[in-house]
Design a protein around this motif. Structure first.
Motif, PDB file in Angstrom:
ATOM      1  N   VAL A   1      -9.565  15.332  29.364  1.00 36.56           N
ATOM      2  CA  VAL A   1      -8.636  14.206  29.419  1.00 36.56           C
ATOM      3  C   VAL A   1      -7.958  14.220  30.779  1.00 36.56           C
ATOM      4  CG1 VAL A   1      -6.559  13.161  28.431  1.00 36.56           C
ATOM      5  CG2 VAL A   1      -8.240  14.257  26.921  1.00 36.56           C
ATOM      6  N   ASP A   2      -8.041  13.105  31.491  1.00 34.45           N
ATOM      7  CA  ASP A   2      -7.363  12.971  32.784  1.00 34.45           C
ATOM      8  C   ASP A   2      -6.173  12.032  32.592  1.00 34.45           C
ATOM      9  OD1 ASP A   2      -6.469  12.348  35.305  1.00 34.45           O
ATOM     10  OD2 ASP A   2      -8.461  11.971  36.153  1.00 34.45           O
ATOM     11  N   GLY A   3      -4.991  12.660  32.529  1.00 35.34           N
ATOM     12  CA  GLY A   3      -3.783  11.885  32.255  1.00 35.34           C
ATOM     13  C   GLY A   3      -3.344  10.997  33.406  1.00 35.34           C
ATOM     14  N   SER A   4      -3.967  11.146  34.555  1.00 38.44           N
ATOM     15  CA  SER A   4      -3.523  10.368  35.715  1.00 38.44           C
ATOM     16  C   SER A   4      -4.334   9.093  35.897  1.00 38.44           C
ATOM     17  CB  SER A   4      -3.629  11.235  36.983  1.00 38.44           C
ATOM     18  OG  SER A   4      -4.988  11.502  37.272  1.00 38.44           O
TER      19      SER A   4
ATOM     20  N   VAL B   1     -12.075  11.103  29.731  1.00 35.02           N
ATOM     21  CA  VAL B   1     -11.367   9.899  29.272  1.00 35.02           C
ATOM     22  C   VAL B   1      -9.904   9.976  29.719  1.00 35.02           C
ATOM     23  CG1 VAL B   1     -12.865   9.519  27.258  1.00 35.02           C
ATOM     24  CG2 VAL B   1     -10.815  10.941  27.026  1.00 35.02           C
ATOM     25  N   GLY B   2      -9.233   8.859  29.703  1.00 39.55           N
ATOM     26  CA  GLY B   2      -7.816   8.836  30.017  1.00 39.55           C
ATOM     27  C   GLY B   2      -6.998   9.313  28.815  1.00 39.55           C
ATOM     28  N   ALA B   3      -5.696   9.572  29.053  1.00 41.60           N
ATOM     29  CA  ALA B   3      -4.805   9.958  27.952  1.00 41.60           C
ATOM     30  C   ALA B   3      -4.277   8.679  27.317  1.00 41.60           C
ATOM     31  CB  ALA B   3      -3.669  10.834  28.483  1.00 41.60           C
ATOM     32  N   ASP B   4      -5.161   7.907  26.728  1.00 42.01           N
ATOM     33  CA  ASP B   4      -4.779   6.608  26.178  1.00 42.01           C
ATOM     34  C   ASP B   4      -5.537   6.367  24.873  1.00 42.01           C
ATOM     35  OD1 ASP B   4      -7.322   6.181  27.274  1.00 42.01           O
ATOM     36  OD2 ASP B   4      -6.542   5.211  29.072  1.00 42.01           O
TER      37      ASP B   4
ATOM     38  N   TYR C   1     -13.882  -3.288  34.550  1.00 38.03           N
ATOM     39  CA  TYR C   1     -12.549  -2.844  34.989  1.00 38.03           C
ATOM     40  C   TYR C   1     -12.602  -1.314  34.926  1.00 38.03           C
ATOM     41  CZ  TYR C   1     -11.403  -7.688  34.594  1.00 38.03           C
ATOM     42  OH  TYR C   1     -11.411  -9.049  34.778  1.00 38.03           O
ATOM     43  N   ARG C   2     -13.460  -0.768  35.790  1.00 34.04           N
ATOM     44  CA  ARG C   2     -13.754   0.665  35.692  1.00 34.04           C
ATOM     45  C   ARG C   2     -13.564   1.391  37.013  1.00 34.04           C
ATOM     46  NH1 ARG C   2     -20.207   0.770  34.488  1.00 34.04           N
ATOM     47  NH2 ARG C   2     -19.790   2.974  34.130  1.00 34.04           N
ATOM     48  N   ALA C   3     -13.337   0.673  38.109  1.00 33.80           N
ATOM     49  CA  ALA C   3     -13.183   1.365  39.398  1.00 33.80           C
ATOM     50  C   ALA C   3     -11.987   2.318  39.313  1.00 33.80           C
ATOM     51  CB  ALA C   3     -12.983   0.352  40.516  1.00 33.80           C
ATOM     52  N   GLY C   4     -12.164   3.574  39.712  1.00 35.41           N
ATOM     53  CA  GLY C   4     -11.077   4.553  39.665  1.00 35.41           C
ATOM     54  C   GLY C   4     -10.729   5.017  38.261  1.00 35.41           C
ATOM     55  N   SER C   5     -11.587   4.750  37.302  1.00 37.48           N
ATOM     56  CA  SER C   5     -11.321   5.136  35.908  1.00 37.48           C
ATOM     57  C   SER C   5     -11.385   6.653  35.734  1.00 37.48           C
ATOM     58  CB  SER C   5     -12.368   4.502  34.999  1.00 37.48           C
ATOM     59  OG  SER C   5     -13.636   5.048  35.325  1.00 37.48           O
ATOM     60  N   ALA C   6     -10.834   7.127  34.619  1.00 37.97           N
ATOM     61  CA  ALA C   6     -10.924   8.553  34.289  1.00 37.97           C
ATOM     62  C   ALA C   6     -12.390   8.985  34.215  1.00 37.97           C
ATOM     63  CB  ALA C   6     -10.223   8.823  32.958  1.00 37.97           C
ATOM     64  N   GLY C   7     -13.214   8.194  33.567  1.00 41.90           N
ATOM     65  CA  GLY C   7     -14.624   8.556  33.366  1.00 41.90           C
ATOM     66  C   GLY C   7     -15.382   8.714  34.662  1.00 41.90           C
ATOM     67  N   SER C   8     -14.987   7.940  35.690  1.00 45.44           N
ATOM     68  CA  SER C   8     -15.714   8.001  36.963  1.00 45.44           C
ATOM     69  C   SER C   8     -15.392   9.283  37.729  1.00 45.44           C
ATOM     70  CB  SER C   8     -15.405   6.774  37.830  1.00 45.44           C
ATOM     71  OG  SER C   8     -14.063   6.816  38.266  1.00 45.44           O
ATOM     72  N   GLY C   9     -14.375  10.036  37.277  1.00 38.87           N
ATOM     73  CA  GLY C   9     -14.002  11.282  37.953  1.00 38.87           C
ATOM     74  C   GLY C   9     -14.728  12.499  37.411  1.00 38.87           C
TER      75      GLY C   9
END
Ligand code: ATP
Length: 319
Positions: A78-81, A54-57, A102-110
């Motif tokens: 957590v991917d803060g970037s 997940v993102g740091a959000d 709105y998920r392209a390049g999301s934290a989860g996709s990494g």
């Protein structure tokens, strides 16, 4: 170690009551095929693990809080970037829901191989995968390929739900990636229109039923033990080396079909964990699917074990 481990991308889903173009309030929910299955299996009383990024959000924090509150063991990075993915869900009619990603390049996709490696260290009786994760990014695809091969090599049950998403990749791309992964699955789950993404089938000759049987036979030949076919309001079927089973859907009033497939899978895998036979697995799958379509939300209405009887028992038999 958990009874069932799954991993994938969960997103914040913003749901509108009416057409999105008309605006109005949105409800904030967690969305993700694997986390839906995780919730379903956890509510039925099993130990469940979910891994993801997940993102740091606050969006990511919301997802983690929701999954933890369902008793799921969360192994996250957590991917803060990058941001947590978001989708809008517009329920246009009782039966037609549209998703806008709105998920392209999301934290989860990494999500990558190391994430999966950490999660697999604890073991699990069943590893549940979906074709969605394989479509997210090259890293996520490699993570699914690695997990499927490793778990199968360790003799674990591997369940793969094809879960084709046309917004993420073409049928040809999906076929090229998912056909080899399906070889590692002991349980292959597909909608009736998705079987052709993991099996070649007989081409144009014969009817739909003949085509399904041919594709199922091909998968069984390649080592899959149970080929499970979801047919929406027409129920579901299973092909094994020992024969073929069918169950009708449990009759309910459909108000929101999103998540029916994941609910079905949760019910099916829960019954498998309990040592139920194929008929019992189908029956619990159909019951859980009926809960999903007759309640609002992708997973919010999924049953606890003591609630399964609310929709009664459904007949199921061998054909
Ligand atoms: P989705 O991707 O929307 O979750 P799916 O194609 O993966 O759908 P479905 O076949 O639509 O999955 O549904 C899974 C199961 O849920 C069915 O096999 C059936 O048992 C149950 N189900 C689906 N629709 C209905 C319905 N209208 N009434 C009762 N049960 C249903």
């Amino acid at each position: 170690s958990p009874d069932l481990l799954t991993f994938g991308e969960s997103m914040v889903s913003l749901r509108s009551a009416g057409p999105l173009c008309a605006g109005g309030s949105l409800g904030m929910h967690v969305a993700g095929a694997e986390s839906n299955v995780a919730v379903g299996v956890a509510r039925l009383g099993h130990r469940v693990g979910w891994a993801g990024v997940v993102g740091a959000d606050p969006h990511g924090e919301f997802i983690l809080r929701q999954l933890r509150s369902e008793g799921i063991g969360v192994q996250h990075r957590v991917d803060g970037s990058r941001s947590t993915g978001v989708m809008f869900l517009e329920q246009r009619t009782a039966d037609v829901t549209r998703a806008f990603y709105y998920r392209a390049g999301s934290a989860g996709s990494g999500l990558d191989r190391d994430d999966v490696d950490r999660a697999l260290q604890n073991g699990a009786r069943v590893l549940h995968l979906t074709g969605i994760t394989a479509a997210l990014s090259p890293e996520a695809r490699r993570a699914v390929e690695y997990a499927a091969a490793r778990a199968a090599g360790e003799g674990r049950e591997v369940s793969l739900d094809v879960n084709y998403r046309s917004k993420l990749w073409s049928r040809d791309e999906a076929r090229a990636v998912l056909t080899p992964i399906a070889r590692h699955a002991s349980i292959l789950i597909a909608s009736d229109d998705e079987l052709g993404l993991v099996a070649a089938g007989p081409g144009q000759s014969g009817g739909a039923d003949d085509a399904e049987s041919a594709m199922a036979a091909e998968l069984l030949d390649r080592g899959v033990r149970e080929v499970v076919v979801k047919r929406g309001a027409a129920g579901a079927g299973v092909h094994t080396a020992a024969g073929r089973w069918e169950t009708p859907a449990v009759p309910v009033t459909s108000i929101d079909t999103v998540g029916a497939g994941d609910a079905f899978t949760a019910g099916y895998l829960s019954a498998l964990l309990d040592g139920e036979d194929i008929a019992g697995r189908l029956q619990r799958g159909a019951l859980a699917g009926a809960f999903a379509v007759s309640t609002a939300g992708d997973w919010e209405g999924l049953p606890r074990r003591d609630e399964l009887m609310l929709l009664g028992a459904t007949p199921s038999g061998t054909t």
